[in-house]
Design an enzyme around this catalytic site. Structure first.
Site, PDB file in Angstrom:
ATOM      1  N   ARG A   1      -5.578 -10.576  19.465  1.00  0.00           N
ATOM      2  CA  ARG A   1      -4.325  -9.543  20.003  1.00  0.00           C
ATOM      3  C   ARG A   1      -3.208 -10.291  19.773  1.00  0.00           C
ATOM      4  NH1 ARG A   1      -8.687  -7.482  20.292  1.00  0.00           N
ATOM      5  NH2 ARG A   1      -9.456  -5.947  21.895  1.00  0.00           N
TER       6      ARG A   1
ATOM      7  N   LYS B   1      -1.666   8.749  25.916  1.00  0.00           N
ATOM      8  CA  LYS B   1      -0.634   8.177  25.002  1.00  0.00           C
ATOM      9  C   LYS B   1      -0.444   8.722  23.835  1.00  0.00           C
ATOM     10  CE  LYS B   1       0.911   5.189  27.807  1.00  0.00           C
ATOM     11  NZ  LYS B   1       1.996   5.390  28.609  1.00  0.00           N
TER      12      LYS B   1
ATOM     13  N   TYR C   1      -7.076   7.144  29.048  1.00  0.00           N
ATOM     14  CA  TYR C   1      -5.812   6.633  29.251  1.00  0.00           C
ATOM     15  C   TYR C   1      -5.200   6.733  27.665  1.00  0.00           C
ATOM     16  CZ  TYR C   1      -2.161   3.054  28.822  1.00  0.00           C
ATOM     17  OH  TYR C   1      -0.922   2.293  28.148  1.00  0.00           O
TER      18      TYR C   1
ATOM     19  N   ASN D   1      -6.673  -7.149  32.825  1.00  0.00           N
ATOM     20  CA  ASN D   1      -6.116  -7.950  31.399  1.00  0.00           C
ATOM     21  C   ASN D   1      -6.226  -9.574  31.308  1.00  0.00           C
ATOM     22  OD1 ASN D   1      -4.031  -5.385  32.164  1.00  0.00           O
ATOM     23  ND2 ASN D   1      -5.199  -5.413  29.823  1.00  0.00           N
TER      24      ASN D   1
ATOM     25  N   SER E   1       1.664   2.872  22.958  1.00  0.00           N
ATOM     26  CA  SER E   1       0.681   1.680  22.834  1.00  0.00           C
ATOM     27  C   SER E   1      -0.129   1.681  21.659  1.00  0.00           C
ATOM     28  CB  SER E   1      -0.337   1.941  23.980  1.00  0.00           C
ATOM     29  OG  SER E   1      -1.638   1.019  23.907  1.00  0.00           O
TER      30      SER E   1
ATOM     31  N   ASP F   1      10.543   5.768  40.676  1.00  0.00           N
ATOM     32  CA  ASP F   1       9.077   5.210  40.727  1.00  0.00           C
ATOM     33  C   ASP F   1       8.471   5.900  42.101  1.00  0.00           C
ATOM     34  OD1 ASP F   1       7.031   3.494  41.059  1.00  0.00           O
ATOM     35  OD2 ASP F   1       7.869   2.257  39.160  1.00  0.00           O
TER      36      ASP F   1
HETATM   37  P1  NAD Z   1       2.798  -0.541  35.656  1.00  0.00           P
HETATM   38  O1  NAD Z   1       1.972   0.125  36.479  1.00  0.00           O
HETATM   39  O2  NAD Z   1       3.509  -2.144  36.283  1.00  0.00           O
HETATM   40  O3  NAD Z   1       4.304   0.287  35.891  1.00  0.00           O
HETATM   41  C1  NAD Z   1       4.246   1.595  35.940  1.00  0.00           C
HETATM   42  C2  NAD Z   1       5.147   2.181  36.923  1.00  0.00           C
HETATM   43  O4  NAD Z   1       5.049   3.745  36.833  1.00  0.00           O
HETATM   44  C3  NAD Z   1       4.743   1.546  38.319  1.00  0.00           C
HETATM   45  O5  NAD Z   1       5.633   1.149  39.000  1.00  0.00           O
HETATM   46  C4  NAD Z   1       3.971   2.787  39.176  1.00  0.00           C
HETATM   47  O6  NAD Z   1       4.280   2.888  40.358  1.00  0.00           O
HETATM   48  C5  NAD Z   1       5.051   4.111  38.342  1.00  0.00           C
HETATM   49  N1  NAD Z   1       4.422   5.220  38.394  1.00  0.00           N
HETATM   50  C6  NAD Z   1       3.200   5.670  37.896  1.00  0.00           C
HETATM   51  N2  NAD Z   1       2.888   7.067  37.972  1.00  0.00           N
HETATM   52  C7  NAD Z   1       4.041   7.496  38.399  1.00  0.00           C
HETATM   53  C8  NAD Z   1       4.729   8.964  38.693  1.00  0.00           C
HETATM   54  N3  NAD Z   1       3.857   9.869  38.725  1.00  0.00           N
HETATM   55  N4  NAD Z   1       5.827   8.989  39.217  1.00  0.00           N
HETATM   56  C9  NAD Z   1       6.695   7.868  39.241  1.00  0.00           C
HETATM   57  N5  NAD Z   1       6.307   6.581  39.125  1.00  0.00           N
HETATM   58  C10 NAD Z   1       5.015   6.433  38.652  1.00  0.00           C
HETATM   59  O7  NAD Z   1       2.767  -0.885  34.486  1.00  0.00           O
HETATM   60  P2  NAD Z   1       3.461  -1.406  32.928  1.00  0.00           P
HETATM   61  O8  NAD Z   1       2.671  -2.465  32.446  1.00  0.00           O
HETATM   62  O9  NAD Z   1       4.800  -1.849  33.416  1.00  0.00           O
HETATM   63  O10 NAD Z   1       3.586  -0.278  31.992  1.00  0.00           O
HETATM   64  C11 NAD Z   1       4.576   0.734  31.808  1.00  0.00           C
HETATM   65  C12 NAD Z   1       4.293   1.561  30.617  1.00  0.00           C
HETATM   66  O11 NAD Z   1       3.928   1.030  29.487  1.00  0.00           O
HETATM   67  C13 NAD Z   1       3.153   2.373  31.135  1.00  0.00           C
HETATM   68  O12 NAD Z   1       3.374   3.854  30.562  1.00  0.00           O
HETATM   69  C14 NAD Z   1       2.054   1.727  30.356  1.00  0.00           C
HETATM   70  O13 NAD Z   1       0.940   2.751  29.883  1.00  0.00           O
HETATM   71  C15 NAD Z   1       2.531   1.432  29.004  1.00  0.00           C
HETATM   72  N6  NAD Z   1       2.115   0.526  28.172  1.00  0.00           N
HETATM   73  C16 NAD Z   1       1.598  -0.634  28.765  1.00  0.00           C
HETATM   74  C17 NAD Z   1       0.971  -1.855  28.367  1.00  0.00           C
HETATM   75  C18 NAD Z   1       0.561  -2.915  29.051  1.00  0.00           C
HETATM   76  O14 NAD Z   1      -0.364  -3.748  28.367  1.00  0.00           O
HETATM   77  N7  NAD Z   1       1.249  -3.466  30.296  1.00  0.00           N
HETATM   78  C19 NAD Z   1       0.618  -1.660  27.057  1.00  0.00           C
HETATM   79  C20 NAD Z   1       0.910  -0.612  26.391  1.00  0.00           C
HETATM   80  C21 NAD Z   1       1.643   0.353  26.971  1.00  0.00           C
HETATM   81  N1  UFG Z   2     -10.505 -10.357  27.718  1.00  0.00           N
HETATM   82  C1  UFG Z   2     -11.595 -11.228  28.151  1.00  0.00           C
HETATM   83  N2  UFG Z   2     -11.656 -11.295  29.458  1.00  0.00           N
HETATM   84  C2  UFG Z   2     -11.004 -10.778  30.370  1.00  0.00           C
HETATM   85  C3  UFG Z   2      -9.959  -9.799  30.054  1.00  0.00           C
HETATM   86  C4  UFG Z   2      -9.926  -9.780  28.715  1.00  0.00           C
HETATM   87  O1  UFG Z   2     -12.178 -11.729  27.256  1.00  0.00           O
HETATM   88  O2  UFG Z   2     -11.173 -10.910  31.850  1.00  0.00           O
HETATM   89  C5  UFG Z   2     -10.420 -10.120  26.334  1.00  0.00           C
HETATM   90  C6  UFG Z   2     -10.609  -8.622  25.736  1.00  0.00           C
HETATM   91  O3  UFG Z   2     -12.083  -8.695  25.355  1.00  0.00           O
HETATM   92  C7  UFG Z   2      -9.614  -8.611  24.539  1.00  0.00           C
HETATM   93  C8  UFG Z   2      -8.589  -9.466  25.187  1.00  0.00           C
HETATM   94  O4  UFG Z   2      -8.868 -10.311  25.966  1.00  0.00           O
HETATM   95  O5  UFG Z   2     -10.219  -9.008  23.544  1.00  0.00           O
HETATM   96  C9  UFG Z   2      -7.252  -8.976  25.653  1.00  0.00           C
HETATM   97  O6  UFG Z   2      -7.674  -7.846  26.639  1.00  0.00           O
HETATM   98  P1  UFG Z   2      -6.814  -7.341  27.679  1.00  0.00           P
HETATM   99  O7  UFG Z   2      -7.625  -6.405  28.627  1.00  0.00           O
HETATM  100  O8  UFG Z   2      -5.596  -8.007  28.179  1.00  0.00           O
HETATM  101  O9  UFG Z   2      -6.101  -6.276  26.471  1.00  0.00           O
HETATM  102  P2  UFG Z   2      -6.588  -5.187  25.338  1.00  0.00           P
HETATM  103  O10 UFG Z   2      -5.925  -5.629  24.181  1.00  0.00           O
HETATM  104  O11 UFG Z   2      -7.804  -4.557  25.916  1.00  0.00           O
HETATM  105  O12 UFG Z   2      -5.572  -4.027  26.072  1.00  0.00           O
HETATM  106  C10 UFG Z   2      -4.251  -4.210  26.229  1.00  0.00           C
HETATM  107  C11 UFG Z   2      -3.737  -2.795  27.534  1.00  0.00           C
HETATM  108  C12 UFG Z   2      -4.158  -1.338  27.069  1.00  0.00           C
HETATM  109  C13 UFG Z   2      -3.134  -1.172  25.566  1.00  0.00           C
HETATM  110  C14 UFG Z   2      -3.537  -2.323  24.686  1.00  0.00           C
HETATM  111  C15 UFG Z   2      -2.652  -2.360  23.400  1.00  0.00           C
HETATM  112  O13 UFG Z   2      -4.540  -3.005  28.672  1.00  0.00           O
HETATM  113  O14 UFG Z   2      -3.578  -0.599  27.905  1.00  0.00           O
HETATM  114  O15 UFG Z   2      -3.314  -3.641  25.142  1.00  0.00           O
HETATM  115  O16 UFG Z   2      -1.408  -2.446  23.802  1.00  0.00           O
HETATM  116  F1  UFG Z   2      -3.411  -0.124  25.316  1.00  0.00           F
END
Ligand code: NAD
Ligand code: UFG
Length: 338
Positions: A231, A153, A149, A199, A124, A31
């Site tokens: 969601r 994916k 973004y 989020n 995602s 990381d």
């Molecule tokens: P996060 O940002 O907490 O974790 C991602 C980690 O990757 C971080 O620790 C960051 O420092 C590291 N990183 C980023 N670029 C890097 C690089 N070039 N080299 C090495 N390390 C690097 O995010 P998360 O929520 O834990 O998400 C993990 C994965 O899941 C991501 O690929 C994200 O796109 C995917 N994902 C997350 C969500 C969500 O809602 N959290 C939903 C769908 C998919």
């Molecule tokens: N929302 C609010 N107020 C806020 C934040 C969010 O009303 O301050 C609402 C949004 O409009 C949505 C719901 O809460 O209806 C969820 O929003 P999030 O931002 O928590 O999540 P999203 O569904 O928009 O997206 C998340 C991740 C994306 C991922 C997606 C599906 O951020 O990276 O889930 O996995 F692609």
């Protein structure tokens, strides 16, 4: 034999490391700490009473990756590393394409050179765009993404599928996450967003802890039961266990698999507010704001395929998610900062 976890210090990665260590896997984390800190891994080791190897470095750095594969016997890679802020990706698309796509191509190339052809990729629900059907099954066609973004994916899924198709020694598991929230029951590790959270759940917990004044709800005129967005929220520990199930699936040489990881239940923004208030006895003030560009009305999955093929089912409900998110936030008002 060890599992390389890229991005293992992050939110989902740190919870996955706990589950992997508890299951007896050896873990190596790579990381660059661009969106995390090493303290999460210190706590992962405290929680499990086991050690992991941490390498601070970038997936774009071929030399570091080569060193890891030369010194460790890596059998599979769980690839979380990536940039993930939807809004930021619109402002700095090149950085997103370079980090997420070039980074994955370098990683896959080094894996291939060292004969490691097993990868579990963090995809995602965003790849479905505005979904053609609800609940979303894996057969639902991929859609138009509304931001760079999401495209990273979608494109990475395609690239990994093509690589697997050309060489069936590869096992590629694409995990399409729905909305991960909550935290480990201990309250020691959790989500640690930089600045104002994008989020929903981290925003709610920061209002609850007094760091933010009031939640803005983005639209109450969607075609949903109460007008707010719906969601499929999934407890991050369930999601982490989905990765352990996927690793076990890899032992069967499955070649290419795609799974939705969600609960199959849809909750609206107002449902989340009400459930959080009921679970924790804290009032969350909110105001209704305009819709957020790019948001869709409803997104929840049919998680049946992951159950049938990996034996994985989410265990935790919305009350657990709200309680655990709050335990993490209230015990760590400033995240991992001391
Ligand atoms: P996060 O940002 O907490 O974790 C991602 C980690 O990757 C971080 O620790 C960051 O420092 C590291 N990183 C980023 N670029 C890097 C690089 N070039 N080299 C090495 N390390 C690097 O995010 P998360 O929520 O834990 O998400 C993990 C994965 O899941 C991501 O690929 C994200 O796109 C995917 N994902 C997350 C969500 C969500 O809602 N959290 C939903 C769908 C998919
Ligand atoms: N929302 C609010 N107020 C806020 C934040 C969010 O009303 O301050 C609402 C949004 O409009 C949505 C719901 O809460 O209806 C969820 O929003 P999030 O931002 O928590 O999540 P999203 O569904 O928009 O997206 C998340 C991740 C994306 C991922 C997606 C599906 O951020 O990276 O889930 O996995 F692609």
């Amino acid at each position: 034999m060890a599992i390389l976890v890229t991005g293992g210090a992050g939110f989902i990665g740190s919870h996955t490391c706990v589950e992997l260590l508890n299951e007896g896997y050896e873990v190596v984390v790579l990381d660059n700490l661009s969106n995390s800190c090493e303290e999460s891994l210190v706590r992962v080791q405290e929680l499990t009473g086991k050690t992991l190897k941490f390498v601070k470095g970038d997936i774009l750095d071929r030399d570091i990756l080569n060193q890891i594969f030369e010194t460790e016997e890596i059998e599979s890679v769980i690839h979380f590393a990536g940039l993930k802020a939807v809004g930021e990706s619109v402002s700095i698309p090149w950085e997103y394409y370079n980090n997420n796509i070039t980074g994955t191509l370098v990683l896959v190339d080094v894996m291939k050179q060292h004969g490691c052809k097993n990868i579990i990729f963090s995809s995602s629900a965003t790849v479905y765009g505005d979904p053609a059907q609800i609940p979303i099954t894996e057969e639902c066609p991929k859609g138009q993404c509304t931001n760079p973004y999401g495209w990273t994916k979608s494109m990475l899924e395609q690239m990994l599928m093509d690589i697997q198709k050309a060489d069936n020694e590869w096992n590629v598991i694409l995990l399409r996450y729905f909305n991960p929230i909550g935290a480990h029951k201990s309250g020691r590790i959790g989500e640690n967003p930089n600045g104002i959270p994008n989020n929903l759940m981290p925003y709610v917990t920061q209002v609850a802890v007094g760091k933010l004044e009031c939640l803005g709800i983005f639209g109450n005129d969607y075609d949903t039961p109460d007008g707010t967005g719906v969601r499929d929220y999934i407890h991050v520990v369930d999601l982490a266990r989905g990765h352990v199930a996927a690793l076990k699936k890899i032992d069967e040489n499955p070649e290419l698999c795609i799974y939705n990881l969600g609960t199959g239940h849809g909750y609206s923004v107002l449902d989340i507010v009400k459930n959080f208030e009921a679970a924790n006895g804290i009032k969350i003030p909110y105001v209704i704001k305009n819709r957020r560009p790019g948001d869709i009305a409803t997104c929840y999955c049919d998680p049946q395929k992951a159950k049938e093929e990996m034996g994985w089912v989410a265990q935790y409900d919305i009350k657990d998610m709200c309680e655990d998110a709050w335990r993490w936030q209230s015990n760590n008002p400033n995240g991992y900062e001391k």
